[in-house]
Design an enzyme around this catalytic site. Structure first.
Site, PDB file in Angstrom:
ATOM      1  N   ILE A  15     -16.778 -11.602  -4.348  1.00 51.89           N
ATOM      2  CA  ILE A  15     -15.579 -10.758  -4.393  1.00 51.89           C
ATOM      3  C   ILE A  15     -15.926  -9.317  -4.789  1.00 51.89           C
ATOM      4  CG2 ILE A  15     -14.775 -11.161  -6.786  1.00 51.89           C
ATOM      5  CD1 ILE A  15     -12.659 -11.072  -3.550  1.00 51.89           C
ATOM      6  N   SER A  37     -25.175  -7.910 -13.892  1.00 49.85           N
ATOM      7  CA  SER A  37     -25.220  -9.182 -13.188  1.00 49.85           C
ATOM      8  C   SER A  37     -26.591  -9.776 -13.431  1.00 49.85           C
ATOM      9  CB  SER A  37     -24.972  -8.942 -11.687  1.00 49.85           C
ATOM     10  OG  SER A  37     -24.353 -10.040 -11.090  1.00 49.85           O
ATOM     11  N   ARG A  38     -26.657 -11.096 -13.653  1.00 52.43           N
ATOM     12  CA  ARG A  38     -27.929 -11.718 -14.036  1.00 52.43           C
ATOM     13  C   ARG A  38     -28.986 -11.562 -12.961  1.00 52.43           C
ATOM     14  NH1 ARG A  38     -25.503 -17.475 -14.590  1.00 52.43           N
ATOM     15  NH2 ARG A  38     -25.077 -16.737 -12.497  1.00 52.43           N
ATOM     16  N   LYS A  91      -8.778 -12.658 -11.077  1.00 53.44           N
ATOM     17  CA  LYS A  91      -8.007 -13.873 -11.286  1.00 53.44           C
ATOM     18  C   LYS A  91      -8.918 -15.086 -11.176  1.00 53.44           C
ATOM     19  CE  LYS A  91      -7.798 -16.114  -8.075  1.00 53.44           C
ATOM     20  NZ  LYS A  91      -8.676 -16.828  -7.059  1.00 53.44           N
ATOM     21  N   ASP A 169      -8.216 -22.564  -7.768  1.00 52.84           N
ATOM     22  CA  ASP A 169      -8.738 -21.191  -7.664  1.00 52.84           C
ATOM     23  C   ASP A 169      -8.008 -20.437  -6.546  1.00 52.84           C
ATOM     24  OD1 ASP A 169     -11.173 -19.170  -8.331  1.00 52.84           O
ATOM     25  OD2 ASP A 169     -10.790 -19.233  -6.181  1.00 52.84           O
TER      26      ASP A 169
HETATM   27  P1  NAP Z   1     -19.403 -15.632  -6.915  1.00 49.93           P
HETATM   28  O1  NAP Z   1     -19.706 -15.256  -5.514  1.00 49.93           O
HETATM   29  O2  NAP Z   1     -20.020 -16.845  -7.505  1.00 49.93           O
HETATM   30  O3  NAP Z   1     -19.721 -14.351  -7.790  1.00 49.93           O
HETATM   31  C1  NAP Z   1     -19.637 -14.318  -9.194  1.00 49.93           C
HETATM   32  C2  NAP Z   1     -20.915 -13.683  -9.731  1.00 49.93           C
HETATM   33  O4  NAP Z   1     -20.808 -13.684 -11.138  1.00 49.93           O
HETATM   34  C3  NAP Z   1     -22.144 -14.473  -9.376  1.00 49.93           C
HETATM   35  O5  NAP Z   1     -22.708 -14.048  -8.155  1.00 49.93           O
HETATM   36  C4  NAP Z   1     -23.067 -14.246 -10.553  1.00 49.93           C
HETATM   37  O6  NAP Z   1     -23.957 -13.167 -10.284  1.00 49.93           O
HETATM   38  C5  NAP Z   1     -22.131 -13.825 -11.690  1.00 49.93           C
HETATM   39  N1  NAP Z   1     -22.082 -14.833 -12.757  1.00 49.93           N
HETATM   40  C6  NAP Z   1     -22.112 -14.586 -14.080  1.00 49.93           C
HETATM   41  N2  NAP Z   1     -22.051 -15.687 -14.788  1.00 49.93           N
HETATM   42  C7  NAP Z   1     -22.008 -16.700 -13.921  1.00 49.93           C
HETATM   43  C8  NAP Z   1     -21.951 -18.099 -14.065  1.00 49.93           C
HETATM   44  N3  NAP Z   1     -21.930 -18.687 -15.273  1.00 49.93           N
HETATM   45  N4  NAP Z   1     -21.895 -18.848 -12.940  1.00 49.93           N
HETATM   46  C9  NAP Z   1     -21.925 -18.289 -11.721  1.00 49.93           C
HETATM   47  N5  NAP Z   1     -21.977 -16.936 -11.523  1.00 49.93           N
HETATM   48  C10 NAP Z   1     -22.023 -16.157 -12.624  1.00 49.93           C
HETATM   49  O7  NAP Z   1     -17.818 -15.815  -7.126  1.00 49.93           O
HETATM   50  P2  NAP Z   1     -16.649 -14.957  -6.446  1.00 49.93           P
HETATM   51  O8  NAP Z   1     -16.145 -15.635  -5.235  1.00 49.93           O
HETATM   52  O9  NAP Z   1     -17.040 -13.539  -6.350  1.00 49.93           O
HETATM   53  O10 NAP Z   1     -15.534 -15.209  -7.543  1.00 49.93           O
HETATM   54  C11 NAP Z   1     -15.543 -14.541  -8.796  1.00 49.93           C
HETATM   55  C12 NAP Z   1     -14.104 -14.420  -9.257  1.00 49.93           C
HETATM   56  O11 NAP Z   1     -13.377 -13.697  -8.251  1.00 49.93           O
HETATM   57  C13 NAP Z   1     -13.405 -15.764  -9.426  1.00 49.93           C
HETATM   58  O12 NAP Z   1     -12.574 -15.756 -10.546  1.00 49.93           O
HETATM   59  C14 NAP Z   1     -12.568 -15.898  -8.143  1.00 49.93           C
HETATM   60  O13 NAP Z   1     -11.381 -16.640  -8.348  1.00 49.93           O
HETATM   61  C15 NAP Z   1     -12.251 -14.442  -7.864  1.00 49.93           C
HETATM   62  N6  NAP Z   1     -11.932 -14.207  -6.442  1.00 49.93           N
HETATM   63  C16 NAP Z   1     -12.742 -14.704  -5.442  1.00 49.93           C
HETATM   64  C17 NAP Z   1     -12.378 -14.534  -4.115  1.00 49.93           C
HETATM   65  C18 NAP Z   1     -13.212 -15.064  -2.957  1.00 49.93           C
HETATM   66  O14 NAP Z   1     -12.753 -15.006  -1.797  1.00 49.93           O
HETATM   67  N7  NAP Z   1     -14.425 -15.563  -3.154  1.00 49.93           N
HETATM   68  C19 NAP Z   1     -11.200 -13.838  -3.798  1.00 49.93           C
HETATM   69  C20 NAP Z   1     -10.452 -13.287  -4.830  1.00 49.93           C
HETATM   70  C21 NAP Z   1     -10.821 -13.484  -6.147  1.00 49.93           C
HETATM   71  P3  NAP Z   1     -25.389 -13.184 -11.034  1.00 49.93           P
HETATM   72  O15 NAP Z   1     -26.059 -14.457 -10.646  1.00 49.93           O
HETATM   73  O16 NAP Z   1     -26.080 -11.953 -10.524  1.00 49.93           O
HETATM   74  O17 NAP Z   1     -25.077 -13.136 -12.506  1.00 49.93           O
END
Ligand code: NAP
Length: 308
Positions: A15, A37-38, A91, A169
């Protein structure tokens, strides 16, 4: 123009790249000065591994925007608030209600902005839907939110872990819309959810709620391949309102469909800038409360194992 908000972006994942970076690029009230970011980073932007080193990094930050998964976001937000930074939360805003209430208290005490964002509320049809529903009698409402977890959350093991919300989610996006457009509180009567064998969070859920005496149902499914469905229908004494594609298409009875380009994240950052300038917070937990209620009263079934 007043001083730009010097922003740190935390959690560079899907996101952050899909929405936050383009929105920040398009808003000259913000300057993205560093990330935390890690593993990931953004080309040309100072990179840190965690929020502590981001804050200690000498970037003269004004604010942070947290795009990490909900579990663990409380600690990051708390550290930022203690450092006197304004905080914008993806969110769902936290993993538990207590966490978000505590953050709100802390933000108040430090006189910084806390913004619990609900991006789906910024979809083009939501405000006009809310306006149209004013003063109408609600007879029933139906939410159908069915998407493909593998397409939108590729490899995101955290989403099916405890505190990952599972199908809630995306489902919480629908709840963020209905809590914004319906005239009275939504109350949850019954819930059912199916959790895959060996996982902690559901892939399917059904909710039975009521609003002003009218039944409101929700059908959440994370296994829909092919066309994706993010629809809300509200039957009223003046006909049925339809919000399609996550709130971006509005169909009012007897009228042509209304559509507009997606500006959800541009609007979220515009709102954050306004809140920071006005020294205000915007903390709305109603969608999270409904999800918590579903986990409190819901029946659970065990489904087939799931692999990404
Ligand atoms: P994601 O792709 O997994 O990205 C989150 C990033 O946070 C990871 O790439 C990771 O980067 C970092 N992170 C830090 N602590 C973590 C942990 N314990 N476990 C996993 N990752 C961790 O997730 P995302 O889809 O972007 O979603 C993140 C948030 O945005 C959620 O709350 C989701 O509901 C919201 N969101 C997502 C979307 C969608 O379409 N995907 C849409 C709207 C809102 P590092 O490994 O570099 O730390």
């Amino acid at each position: 123009m007043s001083e730009r908000i010097r922003l740190g972006l935390v959690g560079i994942g899907k996101i952050a790249r899909d929405q936050h970076l383009p929105a920040l690029k398009g808003d000259d009230r913000f300057e993205l000065v560093a990330t935390a970011s890690r593993n990931a980073s953004v080309d040309g932007v100072a990179a840190h591994k965690d929020i502590e080193s981001l804050i200690a990094g000498g970037h003269d930050l004004t604010a942070v925007s947290l795009c990490t998964p909900p579990e663990g976001r409380y600690d990051q937000a708390r550290i930022a608030i203690e450092a006197g930074l304004h905080v914008m939360l993806e969110k769902p805003p936290a993993a538990t209600l207590t966490e978000i209430f505590d953050l709100a208290e802390r933000a108040r005490a430090k006189d910084v902005t806390l913004f619990t964002t609900w991006h789906s509320r910024e979809a083009a049809g939501v405000e006009p839907a809310k306006a149209w529903l004013q003063g109408k009698q609600i007879k029933a409402a139906r939410i159908t939110w069915r998407e493909d977890i593998r397409r939108w959350h590729p490899g995101q093991e955290w989403i099916l872990a405890a505190g990952g919300f599972g199908v809630f989610d995306p489902g919480i996006n629908a709840l963020s819309i209905v809590t914004a457009i319906l005239p009275e509180a939504l109350l949850l009567d019954e819930a059912w959810m199916e959790v895959p064998e060996g996982r902690a969070s559901p892939l399917r859920a059904k909710l039975h709620m009521r609003c002003a005496g009218a039944p409101v149902t929700a059908d959440f499914d994370f296994l829909q391949t092919g066309p994706q469905t993010w629809d809300i229908e509200v039957d009223t004494d003046s006909g049925t309102l339809r919000l399609g594609m996550g709130g971006s298409i509005l169909q009012l009875p007897g009228e042509d469909e209304q559509k507009a380009p997606d500006r959800e994240y541009a609007r979220l950052y515009a709102r954050f800038a306004e809140l920071v300038a006005a020294k205000q917070s915007d903390v709305d937990v109603r969608p999270l409360q409904l999800v918590a209620d579903a986990f409190l009263v819901g029946e659970r079934a065990i489904g087939e194992t799931f692999a990404f």
